[in-house]
Design a protein around this motif. Structure first.
Motif, PDB file in Angstrom:
ATOM      1  N   THR A  19       9.720  -2.403  -5.723  1.00 28.11           N
ATOM      2  CA  THR A  19       9.145  -2.026  -7.041  1.00 28.11           C
ATOM      3  C   THR A  19       9.422  -3.248  -7.839  1.00 28.11           C
ATOM      4  OG1 THR A  19       9.590   0.410  -7.214  1.00 28.11           O
ATOM      5  CG2 THR A  19       9.386  -1.129  -9.091  1.00 28.11           C
ATOM      6  N   ALA A  20      10.650  -4.190  -7.726  1.00 25.57           N
ATOM      7  CA  ALA A  20      10.862  -5.443  -8.309  1.00 25.57           C
ATOM      8  C   ALA A  20      10.012  -6.447  -7.956  1.00 25.57           C
ATOM      9  CB  ALA A  20      12.488  -5.488  -8.230  1.00 25.57           C
ATOM     10  N   GLU A  21       9.787  -6.243  -6.719  1.00 29.45           N
ATOM     11  CA  GLU A  21       8.931  -7.535  -6.164  1.00 29.45           C
ATOM     12  C   GLU A  21       7.549  -7.331  -6.730  1.00 29.45           C
ATOM     13  OE1 GLU A  21       9.730 -10.082  -4.317  1.00 29.45           O
ATOM     14  OE2 GLU A  21      11.330  -9.726  -3.050  1.00 29.45           O
ATOM     15  N   LEU A  22       6.852  -6.050  -6.618  1.00 29.86           N
ATOM     16  CA  LEU A  22       5.610  -5.807  -6.983  1.00 29.86           C
ATOM     17  C   LEU A  22       5.268  -6.147  -8.467  1.00 29.86           C
ATOM     18  CD1 LEU A  22       4.847  -2.835  -4.722  1.00 29.86           C
ATOM     19  CD2 LEU A  22       3.928  -5.194  -4.548  1.00 29.86           C
ATOM     20  N   ALA A  23       6.573  -5.755  -9.250  1.00 28.39           N
ATOM     21  CA  ALA A  23       6.502  -5.831 -10.657  1.00 28.39           C
ATOM     22  C   ALA A  23       6.198  -7.523 -10.978  1.00 28.39           C
ATOM     23  CB  ALA A  23       7.697  -5.739 -11.210  1.00 28.39           C
ATOM     24  N   GLU A  24       7.014  -8.264 -10.214  1.00 29.67           N
ATOM     25  CA  GLU A  24       6.796  -9.601 -10.464  1.00 29.67           C
ATOM     26  C   GLU A  24       5.289 -10.163 -10.102  1.00 29.67           C
ATOM     27  OE1 GLU A  24       9.851 -11.863  -8.968  1.00 29.67           O
ATOM     28  OE2 GLU A  24      11.415 -11.008  -9.881  1.00 29.67           O
ATOM     29  N   LEU A  25       4.667  -9.258  -9.239  1.00 25.43           N
ATOM     30  CA  LEU A  25       3.243  -9.542  -8.880  1.00 25.43           C
ATOM     31  C   LEU A  25       2.193  -9.298  -9.835  1.00 25.43           C
ATOM     32  CD1 LEU A  25       3.337  -9.101  -4.904  1.00 25.43           C
ATOM     33  CD2 LEU A  25       3.371 -11.335  -6.119  1.00 25.43           C
ATOM     34  N   GLY A  26       2.672  -8.387 -10.717  1.00 25.94           N
ATOM     35  CA  GLY A  26       1.657  -8.008 -11.796  1.00 25.94           C
ATOM     36  C   GLY A  26       1.533  -6.526 -11.908  1.00 25.94           C
ATOM     37  N   TYR A  27       2.096  -5.781 -10.864  1.00 26.15           N
ATOM     38  CA  TYR A  27       2.010  -4.498 -11.023  1.00 26.15           C
ATOM     39  C   TYR A  27       2.334  -3.510 -11.919  1.00 26.15           C
ATOM     40  CZ  TYR A  27      -0.059  -4.668  -6.155  1.00 26.15           C
ATOM     41  OH  TYR A  27      -1.049  -5.077  -5.123  1.00 26.15           O
ATOM     42  N   GLU A  28       1.790  -2.825 -12.603  1.00 21.80           N
ATOM     43  CA  GLU A  28       2.233  -2.232 -13.926  1.00 21.80           C
ATOM     44  C   GLU A  28       3.148  -0.941 -13.819  1.00 21.80           C
ATOM     45  OE1 GLU A  28      -1.490  -1.946 -16.228  1.00 21.80           O
ATOM     46  OE2 GLU A  28      -1.800  -4.070 -16.107  1.00 21.80           O
ATOM     47  N   SER A  29       2.912  -0.192 -12.980  1.00 16.84           N
ATOM     48  CA  SER A  29       3.433   1.261 -12.950  1.00 16.84           C
ATOM     49  C   SER A  29       3.706   1.301 -11.665  1.00 16.84           C
ATOM     50  CB  SER A  29       2.709   2.377 -13.548  1.00 16.84           C
ATOM     51  OG  SER A  29       3.335   3.424 -13.981  1.00 16.84           O
ATOM     52  N   PHE A  30       4.699   2.477 -11.270  1.00 19.30           N
ATOM     53  CA  PHE A  30       5.071   2.922 -10.031  1.00 19.30           C
ATOM     54  C   PHE A  30       5.480   4.210 -10.018  1.00 19.30           C
ATOM     55  CE2 PHE A  30       5.541  -1.722  -8.576  1.00 19.30           C
ATOM     56  CZ  PHE A  30       5.594  -2.157 -10.210  1.00 19.30           C
ATOM     57  N   VAL A  31       5.228   4.954  -9.044  1.00 18.54           N
ATOM     58  CA  VAL A  31       5.414   6.233  -8.628  1.00 18.54           C
ATOM     59  C   VAL A  31       6.119   6.468  -7.310  1.00 18.54           C
ATOM     60  CG1 VAL A  31       4.490   8.781  -8.280  1.00 18.54           C
ATOM     61  CG2 VAL A  31       3.346   7.018 -10.014  1.00 18.54           C
ATOM     62  N   GLU A  32       7.233   7.143  -7.372  1.00 17.72           N
ATOM     63  CA  GLU A  32       8.032   7.333  -5.943  1.00 17.72           C
ATOM     64  C   GLU A  32       7.278   8.463  -5.278  1.00 17.72           C
ATOM     65  OE1 GLU A  32      12.128   7.121  -6.025  1.00 17.72           O
ATOM     66  OE2 GLU A  32      12.267   5.308  -7.083  1.00 17.72           O
ATOM     67  N   THR A  33       7.256   8.294  -4.100  1.00 14.02           N
ATOM     68  CA  THR A  33       6.537   9.407  -3.412  1.00 14.02           C
ATOM     69  C   THR A  33       7.208  10.079  -2.123  1.00 14.02           C
ATOM     70  OG1 THR A  33       5.432   8.099  -1.376  1.00 14.02           O
ATOM     71  CG2 THR A  33       4.292   8.698  -3.719  1.00 14.02           C
ATOM     72  N   ASP A  34       7.060  11.117  -1.531  1.00 11.89           N
ATOM     73  CA  ASP A  34       7.884  11.509  -0.213  1.00 11.89           C
ATOM     74  C   ASP A  34       7.707  10.359   1.010  1.00 11.89           C
ATOM     75  OD1 ASP A  34       8.430  13.908  -1.763  1.00 11.89           O
ATOM     76  OD2 ASP A  34       6.731  14.833  -0.837  1.00 11.89           O
ATOM     77  N   GLU A  35       6.700   9.570   0.969  1.00 12.10           N
ATOM     78  CA  GLU A  35       6.516   8.626   1.970  1.00 12.10           C
ATOM     79  C   GLU A  35       7.165   7.142   1.803  1.00 12.10           C
ATOM     80  OE1 GLU A  35       2.545   9.282   3.042  1.00 12.10           O
ATOM     81  OE2 GLU A  35       2.900  10.558   4.399  1.00 12.10           O
ATOM     82  N   GLY A  36       7.089   7.088   0.265  1.00 15.29           N
ATOM     83  CA  GLY A  36       7.625   5.604  -0.009  1.00 15.29           C
ATOM     84  C   GLY A  36       7.071   5.456  -1.762  1.00 15.29           C
ATOM     85  N   LEU A  37       6.154   4.740  -1.804  1.00 20.06           N
ATOM     86  CA  LEU A  37       6.039   4.372  -3.224  1.00 20.06           C
ATOM     87  C   LEU A  37       4.554   3.778  -3.578  1.00 20.06           C
ATOM     88  CD1 LEU A  37       7.261   2.802  -5.860  1.00 20.06           C
ATOM     89  CD2 LEU A  37       7.155   0.627  -4.620  1.00 20.06           C
ATOM     90  N   ASN A  38       3.928   4.198  -4.613  1.00 21.45           N
ATOM     91  CA  ASN A  38       2.750   3.947  -5.079  1.00 21.45           C
ATOM     92  C   ASN A  38       2.699   3.019  -6.236  1.00 21.45           C
ATOM     93  OD1 ASN A  38       1.888   5.818  -3.112  1.00 21.45           O
ATOM     94  ND2 ASN A  38       1.029   7.378  -4.771  1.00 21.45           N
ATOM     95  N   ALA A  39       1.857   1.939  -6.218  1.00 17.55           N
ATOM     96  CA  ALA A  39       2.173   0.952  -7.227  1.00 17.55           C
ATOM     97  C   ALA A  39       0.736   0.573  -7.626  1.00 17.55           C
ATOM     98  CB  ALA A  39       2.620  -0.481  -6.583  1.00 17.55           C
ATOM     99  N   TYR A  40       0.561   0.373  -9.072  1.00 21.14           N
ATOM    100  CA  TYR A  40      -0.757   0.522  -9.779  1.00 21.14           C
ATOM    101  C   TYR A  40      -0.951  -1.004 -10.301  1.00 21.14           C
ATOM    102  CZ  TYR A  40      -0.660   5.263  -8.672  1.00 21.14           C
ATOM    103  OH  TYR A  40      -0.612   6.398  -8.006  1.00 21.14           O
ATOM    104  N   ILE A  41      -2.015  -1.519 -10.151  1.00 19.13           N
ATOM    105  CA  ILE A  41      -2.559  -2.916 -10.803  1.00 19.13           C
ATOM    106  C   ILE A  41      -3.948  -3.024 -11.279  1.00 19.13           C
ATOM    107  CG2 ILE A  41      -3.053  -4.193  -8.651  1.00 19.13           C
ATOM    108  CD1 ILE A  41      -1.743  -6.538  -9.671  1.00 19.13           C
ATOM    109  N   ILE A  42      -4.459  -3.734 -12.216  1.00 17.58           N
ATOM    110  CA  ILE A  42      -5.750  -3.687 -12.450  1.00 17.58           C
ATOM    111  C   ILE A  42      -6.555  -4.336 -11.496  1.00 17.58           C
ATOM    112  CG2 ILE A  42      -5.727  -3.366 -15.106  1.00 17.58           C
ATOM    113  CD1 ILE A  42      -5.750  -6.634 -15.373  1.00 17.58           C
ATOM    114  N   GLU A  43      -7.967  -4.032 -11.074  1.00 13.09           N
ATOM    115  CA  GLU A  43      -8.332  -4.445  -9.759  1.00 13.09           C
ATOM    116  C   GLU A  43      -8.528  -6.044  -9.935  1.00 13.09           C
ATOM    117  OE1 GLU A  43     -11.675  -2.104  -7.487  1.00 13.09           O
ATOM    118  OE2 GLU A  43     -12.683  -2.933  -9.325  1.00 13.09           O
TER     119      GLU A  43
END
Length: 276
Positions: A19-43
């Protein structure tokens, strides 16, 4: 504008780190899932090479698989919202959705309907920012909330007596959401706009600046925050890991700020500074 959903399947021990690493890449929001993590960024901001480099960085520590989906602009946190549970901070703040009943035991009752925005208090950084706020005097103060997300920090500042709160975020959905949440909480002193720190009038000054973003943005912008602070003004930051705190402290010291408080939860850190 469409979003990219990056689905990561990995050990739960590494979700916070990624989550921290992806935030530094510009990902804006995160949802933890049963399998891991979903991260979202504008296309337009999605770079596959950066994802591959990140996976390679941790490949020796944990198995990581990923999948990429393009999403039309929609409420991609809807499923998470249905499982939204109230959170409590320092026995004084309770953050809930509008469909939860209020609880009179708490001094500050905050209603947050998150939509796509980051900042519900569930993440350690947001909770620590609110805990830091509880130790400050907001009465009659002018406050700047940098990267406001849902507007949760701005709303708490208003409820704690701030005279005016200026909040901003780069994401249109976050701005819309923060405005809606400010109205839900009857906080007319909160003003929200879409933009960056460069869009804040440099002739204005604030007694308190709140910035829950990420390490790289903080290192780049702390001098600007300092210039916007009044003498003896206070800066509260979070959004980075404990091992990055030394870099943040050094940049703050170089900018004329003195460390006044530190909080750490699950390796995430929040720091508070005073302008000398």
């Amino acid at each position: 504008m469409n979003y990219i959903e990056l689905q990561l399947r990995l050990s739960p021990d590494y979700t916070d780190i990624l989550t921290a690493e992806l935030a530094e890449l510009g990902y804006e929001s995160f949802v933890e899932t049963d399998e891991g993590l979903n991260a979202y960024i504008i296309e337009p901001d999605y770079i596959e090479e950066a994802v591959l480099e990140l996976i390679a960085k941790y490949a020796g520590q944990t198995a990581i698989a990923y999948e990429v989906n393009s999403l039309e602009k929609r409420n991609w946190n809807a499923e998470w919202e249905r499982d939204y549970e109230p959170i409590e901070v320092a026995d004084q703040v309770r953050v809930r959705a509008s469909f939860h009943e209020s609880d009179a035991r708490f001094r500050y009752d905050i209603v947050i309907n998150p939509k796509m925005s980051f900042g519900t208090g569930h993440h350690e950084t947001t909770a620590m920012m609110m805990e830091q706020q509880l130790g400050l005097d907001f009465s009659g103060k002018s406050v700047l909330d940098v990267g406001s997300g849902t507007g949760i920090l701005a709303i708490l500042a208003a409820k704690m007596g701030a005279d005016n709160v200026l909040a901003f975020d780069i994401e249109e959905w976050a701005v819309e959401n923060a405005r809606e949440n400010a109205e839900l909480n009857s906080c007319p002193q909160v003003t929200v706009f879409q933009g960056t720190i460069a869009d804040v009038d440099s002739t204005n000054q604030y007694e308190i600046v709140l910035a829950n973003i990420n390490r790289n943005v903080l290192l780049a912008e702390i001098p600007t925050y300092t210039n916007l602070l009044t003498r003896n003004g206070q800066l509260v930051v979070s959004g980075f890991y404990e091992h990055d705190a030394a870099d943040i402290e050094q940049k703050a010291a170089e900018s004329g700020l003195a460390l006044t408080n530190r909080l750490t939860t699950n390796q995430w850190t929040s720091l508070s500074f005073n302008k000398r």
